[in-house]
Design a protein around this motif. Structure first.
Motif: not given
Length: 167
Positions: A66-72, A107-116, A135-141
């Protein structure tokens, strides 16, 4: 007469041997058939036991990492009638060590896309379990998309919410 007797004797011998020849021929045919069946059965057993390992043996899975996307994540939701927030703790699951390394690097690019993505949601959509699963499925994509765009391994199996609060 002895000349006749000797002439008759050789003729009688092949007739006496004829039934023995037929029985030998039968014996060879039967032995050949048994040998053929034995070889065929042995070959079939070997092929089925060695051709392909059982599915559980072929797929010795590595443990999930598991890779934790921190902070929340904390984002404003897209509700038009009120100001609402989403707070989410996210973990990304993979069994592939190369993908885990790519997740750390991107991680920074992933975090940006998930925030959006999270900012586009409404509180009504997240009330039901089905909305959270979508939302989980969209986040995975989104995560896989970032990794593919960078040419990195994208064997992410799941996006897991370890905490999800809307307010």
């Amino acid at each position: 007469m002895s000349a006749k007797a000797s002439a008759v004797a050789p003729a009688a011998t092949p007739d006496a041997d004829a039934p023995v020849g037929k029985s030998r021929k039968k014996l060879f045919v039967i032995l050949g058939a048994v040998l053929l069946l034995a070889v065929g059965g042995g070959g079939a057993w070997w092929y089925t036991s060695h051709a392909a390992p059982a599915p559980h043996e072929a797929e010795k899975k590595l443990p999930t990492q598991y890779f934790a996307m921190e902070p929340a994540f904390v984002v404003n939701l897209a509700d038009a009638d009120a100001v609402r927030y989403l707070q989410a703790d996210v973990q990304l699951a993979t069994r592939d060590p190369e993908t885990l390394k790519a997740l750390e690097e991107q991680a920074p690019a992933i975090r940006n896309r998930l925030l959006l993505l999270f900012g586009q949601q409404t509180s009504d959509a997240l009330i039901q379990r089905s909305g959270k699963e979508r939302l989980q499925d969209k986040a995975l994509a989104e995560v896989r998309s970032v990794l593919k765009r960078e040419g990195a391994p994208d064997k992410v199996e799941a996006v897991i919410f370890t905490s999800l609060v809307t307010q």
